[in-house]
Design an enzyme around this catalytic site. Structure first.
Site, mmCIF file in Angstrom:
data_model
loop_
_atom_site.group_PDB
_atom_site.id
_atom_site.type_symbol
_atom_site.label_atom_id
_atom_site.label_comp_id
_atom_site.label_asym_id
_atom_site.label_seq_id
_atom_site.Cartn_x
_atom_site.Cartn_y
_atom_site.Cartn_z
ATOM 1 N N GLY A 49 -5.796 3.152 -6.518
ATOM 2 C CA GLY A 49 -6.954 2.882 -5.676
ATOM 3 C C GLY A 49 -8.169 2.315 -6.390
ATOM 4 O O GLY A 49 -9.294 2.528 -5.946
ATOM 5 N N THR A 50 -7.955 1.529 -7.466
ATOM 6 C CA THR A 50 -9.144 0.949 -8.118
ATOM 7 C C THR A 50 -9.783 -0.116 -7.228
ATOM 8 O O THR A 50 -11.005 -0.295 -7.264
ATOM 9 C CB THR A 50 -8.822 0.348 -9.501
ATOM 10 O OG1 THR A 50 -7.920 -0.747 -9.357
ATOM 11 C CG2 THR A 50 -8.228 1.388 -10.434
ATOM 12 N N ASN A 51 -8.995 -0.810 -6.442
ATOM 13 C CA ASN A 51 -9.591 -1.779 -5.513
ATOM 14 C C ASN A 51 -10.352 -1.070 -4.405
ATOM 15 O O ASN A 51 -11.404 -1.530 -3.971
ATOM 16 C CB ASN A 51 -8.514 -2.702 -4.935
ATOM 17 C CG ASN A 51 -8.180 -3.828 -5.899
ATOM 18 O OD1 ASN A 51 -8.977 -4.740 -6.090
ATOM 19 N ND2 ASN A 51 -7.013 -3.746 -6.532
ATOM 20 N N LEU A 59 4.906 -4.390 5.928
ATOM 21 C CA LEU A 59 4.796 -4.009 7.340
ATOM 22 C C LEU A 59 5.506 -5.034 8.215
ATOM 23 O O LEU A 59 5.654 -6.190 7.833
ATOM 24 C CB LEU A 59 3.314 -3.913 7.710
ATOM 25 C CG LEU A 59 2.549 -2.864 6.886
ATOM 26 C CD1 LEU A 59 1.050 -3.034 7.043
ATOM 27 C CD2 LEU A 59 2.989 -1.454 7.278
ATOM 28 N N HIS A 108 -3.853 -9.828 -3.797
ATOM 29 C CA HIS A 108 -2.621 -10.020 -4.577
ATOM 30 C C HIS A 108 -3.021 -10.422 -6.001
ATOM 31 O O HIS A 108 -3.883 -11.288 -6.175
ATOM 32 C CB HIS A 108 -1.751 -11.106 -3.937
ATOM 33 C CG HIS A 108 -0.454 -11.276 -4.662
ATOM 34 N ND1 HIS A 108 0.599 -10.378 -4.520
ATOM 35 C CD2 HIS A 108 -0.047 -12.192 -5.565
ATOM 36 C CE1 HIS A 108 1.597 -10.765 -5.303
ATOM 37 N NE2 HIS A 108 1.236 -11.855 -5.940
ATOM 38 N N MET A 161 1.835 -0.887 -0.906
ATOM 39 C CA MET A 161 3.115 -1.376 -1.408
ATOM 40 C C MET A 161 4.252 -1.327 -0.384
ATOM 41 O O MET A 161 5.413 -1.409 -0.758
ATOM 42 C CB MET A 161 3.509 -0.594 -2.665
ATOM 43 C CG MET A 161 2.517 -0.726 -3.792
ATOM 44 S SD MET A 161 2.151 -2.442 -4.234
ATOM 45 C CE MET A 161 1.157 -2.205 -5.705
#
Ligand code: GAR
Length: 210
Positions: A13-15, A95, A111, A92
């Site tokens: 979850g760094t983004n 969908l 991305h 990841m």
């Protein structure tokens, strides 16, 4: 009215953190992160959400018989939360079409390469950087794009280049691409969306002036 944002995550979850930090600086174009949804119960991103006071939810692939069933559950959750913008930030799971149909031109993905290089099915996370180094490219980077029914194939919103350096390992390169590109362009793209400044014209995204 401010846009209600859901961030979908699978790992560190760094983004997500970059988005939380941008929101703290009032740099999300008035948008508000109202939910973080993880594809795994233990995702560290959920801790980041909790620390920021953002409600966290889990919609795990293993709890559903198919990707389609999981996608439908996710769409239901997003509708219940009255979400305007869905951000895939290291999400990841691929969908199915129900997601794109429910949120046309309202799902952004980050991305870690310059699409159309090193993208598509099986090209995610560290694999992307392994492939870039194996190919011997001198420049890579990150892309934020709208999600369409084609994996990594939707209209490109922002891209930023990052140079390869001698001695790079996939891990070192991954970190540089995050720091120099992903954590910069993801909050920028979310802000532009929330300000209503992204217009999709075919494959091209036009950025409208302020
Ligand atoms: C990021 O590098 C993101 O671009 C990538 O996974 C990492 C997640 O890191 N996403 C993909 O490869 C999607 N195809 P994070 O959980 O620390 O944000």
């Amino acid at each position: 009215m401010s846009k209600r944002i859901a961030v979908l995550v699978s790992g560190g979850g760094t983004n997500l953190q970059a988005l939380i930090d941008a929101q703290g600086r009032n740099e999300l174009g008035g948008g508000e992160i109202v939910a973080v949804i993880a594809s795994k119960p233990g995702a560290y991103a959920l801790e980041r959400a909790a620390r920021a006071g953002i409600p966290g939810y889990v919609v795990a692939r293993k709890d559903y018989p198919s990707s389609q069933a999981m996608t439908v559950a996710l769409v239901d959750k997003l509708r219940e939360l009255d979400i305007d913008l869905v951000v895939l930030a290291g999400f990841m799971v691929i969908l199915t079409q129900e997601m794109v149909q429910a949120f046309p031109n309202a799902i952004l993905n980050v991305h870690p390469a310059l699409i159309p290089s090193f993208c598509g099915e099986g090209c995610y996370g560290l694999h992307v950087h392994e492939k870039a180094l194996a190919y011997g490219v001198k420049v890579t980077g990150a892309t934020v794009h709208f999600v369409s029914e084609e994996c990594d194939g939707g209209p490109i919103v922002l891209q930023k280049a990052v140079y390869i350096q001698d001695g790079d390992t996939p891990e070192v390169l991954q970190r540089r691409v995050m720091e120099q590109a992903e954590w910069v362009i993801l909050p920028q793209a979310v802000s532009l969306f929330c300000q209503g400044r992204l217009r999709v014209e075919g494959r091209t995204v036009r950025i409208l002036p302020q």
